[in-house]
Design a protein around this motif. Structure first.
Motif, mmCIF file in Angstrom:
data_model
loop_
_atom_site.group_PDB
_atom_site.id
_atom_site.type_symbol
_atom_site.label_atom_id
_atom_site.label_comp_id
_atom_site.label_asym_id
_atom_site.label_seq_id
_atom_site.Cartn_x
_atom_site.Cartn_y
_atom_site.Cartn_z
ATOM 1 N N ILE A 13 -18.485 8.242 -13.177
ATOM 2 C CA ILE A 13 -17.837 6.976 -13.475
ATOM 3 C C ILE A 13 -19.083 5.646 -13.412
ATOM 4 C CG2 ILE A 13 -16.244 5.325 -12.292
ATOM 5 C CD1 ILE A 13 -15.032 7.374 -13.028
ATOM 6 N N LYS A 54 -8.775 0.158 -6.407
ATOM 7 C CA LYS A 54 -8.887 -0.773 -5.307
ATOM 8 C C LYS A 54 -9.224 0.057 -4.228
ATOM 9 C CE LYS A 54 -3.814 -2.519 -6.284
ATOM 10 N NZ LYS A 54 -4.653 -4.109 -6.163
ATOM 11 N N LEU A 65 -7.867 3.296 -2.295
ATOM 12 C CA LEU A 65 -7.188 3.385 -1.979
ATOM 13 C C LEU A 65 -7.728 4.777 -0.699
ATOM 14 C CD1 LEU A 65 -4.080 3.258 -3.690
ATOM 15 C CD2 LEU A 65 -4.291 1.274 -1.930
ATOM 16 N N ALA A 101 0.986 11.748 -9.672
ATOM 17 C CA ALA A 101 -0.142 13.111 -9.649
ATOM 18 C C ALA A 101 1.205 14.637 -9.779
ATOM 19 C CB ALA A 101 -0.928 13.255 -8.007
ATOM 20 N N ARG A 103 0.800 -1.093 0.117
ATOM 21 C CA ARG A 103 -0.469 0.138 -0.224
ATOM 22 C C ARG A 103 1.011 1.011 0.145
ATOM 23 N NH1 ARG A 103 -5.852 -0.161 0.872
ATOM 24 N NH2 ARG A 103 -6.028 -2.223 0.434
ATOM 25 N N LEU A 144 -5.313 0.702 -10.835
ATOM 26 C CA LEU A 144 -4.398 1.238 -9.236
ATOM 27 C C LEU A 144 -5.958 1.685 -8.758
ATOM 28 C CD1 LEU A 144 -0.842 2.084 -9.716
ATOM 29 C CD2 LEU A 144 -2.064 -0.019 -8.790
ATOM 30 N N LEU A 145 -6.266 2.442 -8.685
ATOM 31 C CA LEU A 145 -7.582 3.156 -8.210
ATOM 32 C C LEU A 145 -9.021 2.501 -8.267
ATOM 33 C CD1 LEU A 145 -7.401 6.762 -10.337
ATOM 34 C CD2 LEU A 145 -6.298 6.397 -7.905
ATOM 35 N N TYR A 196 -17.216 19.046 -13.362
ATOM 36 C CA TYR A 196 -16.623 17.217 -13.458
ATOM 37 C C TYR A 196 -16.330 17.017 -11.852
ATOM 38 C CZ TYR A 196 -13.172 13.607 -12.856
ATOM 39 O OH TYR A 196 -12.867 12.484 -12.718
ATOM 40 N N GLN A 234 -18.681 14.135 -10.341
ATOM 41 C CA GLN A 234 -17.453 13.009 -11.057
ATOM 42 C C GLN A 234 -18.313 11.614 -9.781
ATOM 43 O OE1 GLN A 234 -15.091 13.204 -7.926
ATOM 44 N NE2 GLN A 234 -12.794 12.334 -9.106
ATOM 45 N N TYR A 267 -6.822 11.390 -6.565
ATOM 46 C CA TYR A 267 -6.057 11.343 -7.849
ATOM 47 C C TYR A 267 -6.819 11.382 -8.548
ATOM 48 C CZ TYR A 267 -2.692 9.136 -3.840
ATOM 49 O OH TYR A 267 -1.835 8.979 -3.076
ATOM 50 N N GLN A 268 -7.882 10.614 -8.723
ATOM 51 C CA GLN A 268 -8.849 11.068 -9.618
ATOM 52 C C GLN A 268 -8.785 12.050 -10.730
ATOM 53 O OE1 GLN A 268 -12.282 8.383 -9.029
ATOM 54 N NE2 GLN A 268 -13.134 9.473 -10.724
ATOM 55 N N LEU A 320 2.197 1.813 -3.222
ATOM 56 C CA LEU A 320 1.442 1.917 -4.309
ATOM 57 C C LEU A 320 0.145 3.678 -3.796
ATOM 58 C CD1 LEU A 320 -0.112 1.014 -6.446
ATOM 59 C CD2 LEU A 320 -1.758 0.250 -4.493
ATOM 60 N N GLN A 321 0.887 4.588 -2.228
ATOM 61 C CA GLN A 321 0.385 5.338 -2.755
ATOM 62 C C GLN A 321 1.328 6.039 -2.701
ATOM 63 O OE1 GLN A 321 -1.673 6.653 -1.736
ATOM 64 N NE2 GLN A 321 -3.356 5.872 -0.745
ATOM 65 N N ARG A 375 -10.529 9.432 -4.999
ATOM 66 C CA ARG A 375 -10.563 10.801 -5.656
ATOM 67 C C ARG A 375 -9.942 11.786 -5.858
ATOM 68 N NH1 ARG A 375 -16.385 12.089 -4.814
ATOM 69 N NH2 ARG A 375 -17.386 9.621 -4.478
ATOM 70 N N PHE A 384 4.074 5.552 -5.493
ATOM 71 C CA PHE A 384 3.284 5.859 -6.872
ATOM 72 C C PHE A 384 2.536 6.891 -7.859
ATOM 73 C CE2 PHE A 384 1.788 4.077 -10.237
ATOM 74 C CZ PHE A 384 2.535 3.895 -11.936
ATOM 75 N N LEU A 385 1.437 6.798 -6.370
ATOM 76 C CA LEU A 385 -0.545 7.609 -7.289
ATOM 77 C C LEU A 385 0.310 8.894 -7.044
ATOM 78 C CD1 LEU A 385 -3.058 5.223 -5.873
ATOM 79 C CD2 LEU A 385 -1.959 6.047 -8.507
ATOM 80 N N LEU A 444 -11.988 3.501 -15.741
ATOM 81 C CA LEU A 444 -12.076 3.251 -14.852
ATOM 82 C C LEU A 444 -13.889 2.560 -13.824
ATOM 83 C CD1 LEU A 444 -10.942 3.599 -11.826
ATOM 84 C CD2 LEU A 444 -11.583 6.021 -11.630
ATOM 85 N N LEU A 490 -3.383 0.839 -16.668
ATOM 86 C CA LEU A 490 -2.752 0.560 -15.004
ATOM 87 C C LEU A 490 -3.147 1.480 -13.716
ATOM 88 C CD1 LEU A 490 0.001 -0.521 -13.478
ATOM 89 C CD2 LEU A 490 0.606 1.010 -14.095
ATOM 90 N N LEU A 491 -2.797 2.438 -14.421
ATOM 91 C CA LEU A 491 -3.783 3.586 -13.201
ATOM 92 C C LEU A 491 -5.323 3.447 -12.497
ATOM 93 C CD1 LEU A 491 -2.162 7.334 -14.022
ATOM 94 C CD2 LEU A 491 -1.452 5.830 -12.460
#
Lengths: 298, 332, 443
Positions: free
Chosen positions: A288, B123, B125, A28, A17, B120-121, A280, A284, B131-132, A20-21, B129, A23-24, B218, B116-117
């Motif tokens: 999705i 999941k 975590l 960002a 985790r 990962l999103l 958006y 949001q 990050y997205q 992963l965080q 929101r 990386f994100l 997504l 990939l993103l």
């Protein structure tokens, strides 16, 4: 590896985790750098700060002057009104018309429904510049009562209605595609029950199917709003009056005299981006969940 | 699993019954008329404003016309326009085609990153929101804004951020048309290759494209049945195997959409290139078409239309492939 | 920015920074007020002169303007107000205006802003402009040269000149004084000066080519000096071969100063190059006189006052400095305007001295075409511009105004970019130009 000792697996997954965080976050930050740089420069003076000290020097003072000036010089208020005059009717028409086609083609089987779906979808994927010259002539030769537009050109050309038309013609394709996929996921039983009750085709569409499509509408509205709002091409080639032009042309206006006044253009850019961003963020969640492009066969 | 209040992902999970679509012939005459109108009006607008002009452009590509004089001054010239763009303007057409090809490959890589993103999103975590929103942010910006940000803020040779961070000699990201690699084709008397400024442009395009694909995917992942994924992991699949063998194939329809969007975006690419004032080295089909058909110099409608038809034929190839994949099975 | 291939700007588009933005509106208002008074006197004259055509000179005239930037827009408004007519102005940002002119001219306003030379003739030839030969009967203060620039191939007039601005080599006076540089009179002296600057750690030439047009000016000047005006015009008209040794000589000459350029020309905007001139990193800069608009009147007046220019040095003594590049901006009339009498009255007024005086009072960036315009208010650069152009035997417009715009942008513009990226490729580049030239129909 799924059957490892529980302690180790907890450690593993926490490690994962964190990775992963990290990386994100890195991605960002990389994504935000250009935006932040533009945002920062929108709060600075150009001539007595940026030009003297360099684009990435520490700002001497922060100011909102750029925003005020961009607002006035770029005619943003009027341009924004123009954009809304084009985007809102176009959006409603696009969703209405495409839901009708999607309904007819996805809930009934008749000879040409596949043909129409293909026609609409393929049309949407066409490069827009390719059709411009003939379209220009078509609009020019289509009489249009001045009463129904705010200009006096006598033809469709030069009216915002023409821009609305071409947006509708183009974007109906994409929306039909999304909506027909979405409608296929609605159980047929719903329609059949209504049929037994004697509901007409139109009532089924209007009272049963449309309300169920709300998430898809939200998703499409978000996407389409972004696309229509950001259109520059049709707005500038079909409207010959500067005062009729949409908001995307405001940046073009600022781009002459102040071509090197990055800060002023940055301020205008920020203001122009706000509405799409707001839409958006507001939609949001539905965005999705409603964007069912044909996934999930189970 | 069917939700009661809204039809969203829940109902989507319940595989809809197939082959039970209402037969058209069972409907009353009035209902038939209604359906006809429901399809007819949008179809008329669409055909009249998209397909008819496309057909006219195809005809124009065999004509010589200056875009301004009345249409009846256009004269037929056969394949001359095509001959011109393939032989005389080869130093514009082929670099553009090559750049479009590079773009296709590049945007597919970007799509993979977007997927990939999204994965990962998905999941859930902390901060998903946020990050997205950040990744999607560039998609909502207008091209003028994107062009300004990259040309003036990032790429500028004398003061751009990338050149400030770059330790070596400044790089002219906008204007440097020297090739990073190049090769020769048999019939061309000049080499093709990836120029420095186009490579820089690819970065700006990735910035926009990745977020777009991320959101589309997504949406697909959200509607993917989680029980299938659980089943796979119980069967001993690791994450990659689960994705590759279960999730990815399960999302085939959305994969097709992503592939088509990627290819079409690559072929249609125009606006960011134009926003960077399209220096030599960055030409793509979209700029060649637009400059010939709409610019002040656009007095060569025939040639522009021929460029347009080349682009159109490339696009239509992919459109057909897509249509076959997307409609064949489900409407059989 | 979102425009496709950019064109060379006119000072109306970029403006001069001789006045601050804040004082601008005030002065515009003052001039406008003055203009109305002037116009009231001139009105009768206009009415008498503009005969023929439908419509009512007092009715509304529509005016398509590409003067979209703050200062030129105010200046143009002042000029229009001076006419005292009922004018409805349609302002479109200049880049889009030029890009879309092909389509705009098919649904035009009554009077449109445009450029002299080939760019006007091309549209006159296509039959989308109105013949305004009778208006020229009321423009006695325009010289014969301007009339020629306003005349189509059929011998009729389609254009009313408003102002012009020259291209020349700009420099900072203080830098030249400090280092003891002399103004170069010929090519050898220019090269010598460049060497001196290099030795002093200064880049001799600020140079930009973003958008593909700024270096067209250098081509024009070297060609005019090397081969003369007649050859230049003939080359632009598609009548000479681009593989001719004379053309090759232009690029050979050009090659000798390329080493003195700022590096990476193709990606630099003209504004960034002007900044290099402003902070004395670079010594010289060939551009239109609009170069000073890069500097802010409030904080950089010292730089603006310090900028001067000299005529492009002699290359071949046969031609000396007999030619100068000075684009002319002005107005045209639609083929069938809604209000023809009004349009002609407006054109007559705009061709008069009062209109250009009102314009230049707000935006002193260029030089009046009308010979009766007030010149006592000219600043040093304006005076010098007027002298430079006045002393020239031949006046060229600019590459993208002197030839087919499509040919200029897509063939020559790209060739120049290729040459700058790799000067050794010039033979291939020129044979490509010659080959592609064959597909164009020059007038």
């Amino acid at each position: 590896m799924s059957s490892g000792a529980s302690v180790q697996s907890v450690g593993d997954s926490r490690m994962k985790r964190v990775l992963l965080q990290t990386f994100l976050i890195v991605v960002a930050v990389a994504w935000l750098i250009p935006m932040v740089a533009a945002l920062l420069s929108s709060f600075r003076y150009f001539e007595r700060d940026t030009q003297v000290n360099g684009v990435f020097s520490w700002p001497e003072t922060l100011t909102l002057d750029n925003y005020r000036e961009a607002w006035e010089v770029g005619g943003i208020k009027n341009a924004f009104a123009n954009t809304m005059f084009i985007v809102l009717p176009a959006l409603v028409l696009i969703l209405l018309l495409s839901s009708m086609v999607a309904y007819a083609c996805s809930r009934y089987s008749w000879k040409f429904n596949v043909f129409f779906l293909v026609l609409f979808t393929a049309g949407n994927l066409m490069p827009q510049q390719v059709i411009f010259q003939p379209l220009f002539r078509i609009f020019k030769n289509t009489p249009w009562p001045d009463l129904l537009s705010d200009t006096d050109t006598g033809s469709l050309l030069g009216t915002k209605v023409a821009v609305i038309f071409i947006h509708v013609a183009f974007q109906t394709g994409f929306c039909t595609f999304v909506l027909s996929n979405y409608m296929k996921t609605i159980p047929k039983e719903l329609g059949e029950a209504a049929m037994v009750d004697g509901a007409s085709v139109w009532r089924q569409y209007w009272q049963i199917i449309l309300p169920l499509c709300r998430p898809a509408f939200a998703a499409l509205a978000t996407l389409e709003f972004t696309w229509l709002y950001n259109d520059f091409f049709w707005g500038s080639v079909l409207l010959n009056q500067g005062s009729e032009r949409p908001i995307t042309s405001s940046i073009a206006v600022l781009n002459g005299q102040y071509a090197s006044d990055y800060n002023l253009i940055a301020a205008a850019s920020m203001m122009i981006a706000l509405p799409t961003l707001a839409v958006y963020l507001a939609l949001q969640k539905q965005f999705i969940s409603g964007l069912t492009l044909g996934a999930n066969k189970g | 699993m069917i939700g009661t209040s809204t039809v969203s992902t829940d109902i989507a999970q319940a595989a809809p019954p197939r082959g039970r679509r209402r037969r058209f012939s069972q409907l009353s005459r009035r209902d038939k008329t209604v359906l006809f109108v429901m399809v007819g009006i949008p179809a008329f607008i669409h055909i009249a404003l998209v397909w008819v002009p496309a057909l006219l452009t195809a005809i124009l590509s065999f004509m010589k016309w200056d875009n301004v004089r009345p249409v009846d001054t256009a004269e037929a010239v056969g394949f001359r326009n095509y001959w011109e763009i393939f032989t005389i303007f080869d130093n514009q057409l082929f670099p553009a085609l090559f750049n479009n090809l590079v773009l296709i490959v590049w945007l597919f890589l970007c799509s993979a990153v977007g997927i990939l993103l999204a994965y990962l999103l998905d999941k859930n975590l902390k901060g998903t929101r946020v990050y997205q929103s950040i990744y999607y942010f560039p998609v909502v910006l207008s091209v003028a804004v994107v062009g300004f940000i990259w040309k003036s803020v990032m790429f500028n040779r004398d003061a751009g951020l990338l050149n400030i961070l770059w330790p070596g000699d400044p790089i002219d990201f906008v204007g440097d048309q020297s090739k990073l690699f190049e090769f020769n084709l048999p019939l061309l008397d000049f080499p093709l290759g990836l120029s420095t400024n186009f490579a820089a442009l690819l970065v700006a395009m990735a910035w926009r494209h990745i977020g777009y694909i991320m959101v589309l995917y997504l949406a697909g992942l959200k509607s993917f049945d989680p029980s299938l994924r659980e089943a796979a992991s119980i069967d001993g699949c690791n994450e990659w195997q689960t994705f590759r063998r279960v999730v990815f194939p399960g999302l085939k329809p959305i994969n097709v959409v992503v592939a088509v969007i990627t290819v079409i975006e690559a072929l249609r690419a125009y606006d960011i290139v134009a926003a960077l004032s399209e220096p030599r080295g960055t030409e793509v089909m979209g700029t060649l078409v637009t400059n010939s058909l709409t610019g002040e110099g656009g007095g060569y409608a025939g040639r522009g239309s021929a460029f347009g038809m080349v682009l159109f034929l490339l696009c239509i190839g992919f459109i057909i492939w897509y249509v076959i994949n997307n409609f064949r099975e489900r409407d059989a | 920015m979102t425009g496709k291939i950019e064109k060379s700007p006119s000072p109306s588009e970029v403006g001069f920074s001789l006045m601050s933005r804040r004082t601008l509106l005030a002065s515009a208002a003052a001039v406008a007020a003055g203009g109305v008074v002037l116009a009231a006197c001139g009105d009768d004259e206009d009415e008498g002169g503009s005969g023929g055509g439908g419509g009512d000179a007092g009715g509304e005239v529509t005016f398509g303007s590409n003067y979209s930037d703050e200062k030129p827009k105010a200046a143009m408004q002042a000029a229009i107000d001076s006419a005292g007519l009922n004018v409805k102005v349609n302002t479109v940002d200049h880049n889009t205006y030029q890009e879309n002119f092909n389509t705009y001219v098919q649904q035009p306003d009554d009077v449109m802003c445009w450029f002299a030379g080939y760019r006007m003739r091309a549209f006159a030839g296509k039959g989308v402009l109105g013949d305004i030969s009778d208006v020229w009967g009321n423009l006695p203060d325009m010289s014969e040269g301007f009339k020629n620039a306003a005349t189509g191939l059929d011998g009729k007039q389609y254009f009313v000149p408003f102002y012009f601005y020259p291209w020349a080599i700009h420099y900072r006076k203080s830098l030249f004084e400090e280092k003891g540089y002399a103004i170069p009179n010929n090519w050898a002296e220019l090269l010598e000066l460049c060497e001196k600057m290099v030795a002093d750690g200064i880049t001799p030439f600020a140079a930009a080519n973003d958008g593909g047009w700024p270096q067209m000016g250098m081509f024009d000047m070297i060609n005019l000096r090397t081969n003369g005006y007649d050859f230049h015009v003939s080359l632009m008209g598609g009548k000479e071969s681009w593989t001719d040794d004379k053309v090759k000589q232009v690029f050979t000459n050009w090659g000798t100063i390329l080493d003195y350029y700022q590096p990476d020309v193709n990606g630099r905007t003209w504004q960034d190059a002007a900044t290099a001139l402003g902070n004395k990193e670079a010594g010289m800069y060939l551009l239109g006189t609009f170069v000073t608009s890069n500097f802010d009147a409030e904080t950089q007046q010292d730089i603006i006052d310090d900028i001067d220019f000299f005529a492009f040095p002699i290359i071949d003594p046969v031609h000396g400095k007999d030619a100068v590049e000075a684009p002319i901006d002005g107005f045209m009339m639609a083929k069938s305007p809604k209000n023809e009498a009004g349009a002609k009255a407006l054109l007559t007024a705009l061709g008069g001295a009062a209109a250009i005086d009102a314009f230049l009072a707000v935006d002193p960036s260029s030089v009046a075409a009308n010979s009766k315009a007030k010149t006592d208010g000219y600043n040093a650069l304006q005076q010098k511009s007027a002298e430079l152009v006045g002393s020239a035997k031949y006046i060229a417009q600019f590459l993208d105004r002197d030839t087919d715009p499509d040919f200029a942008a897509k063939v020559v513009g790209k060739a120049i970019q290729d040459f700058l990226a790799d000067p050794s490729s010039i033979d291939t580049v020129l044979s490509t130009v010659e080959e592609q030239k064959q597909t164009y129909t020059f007038e």
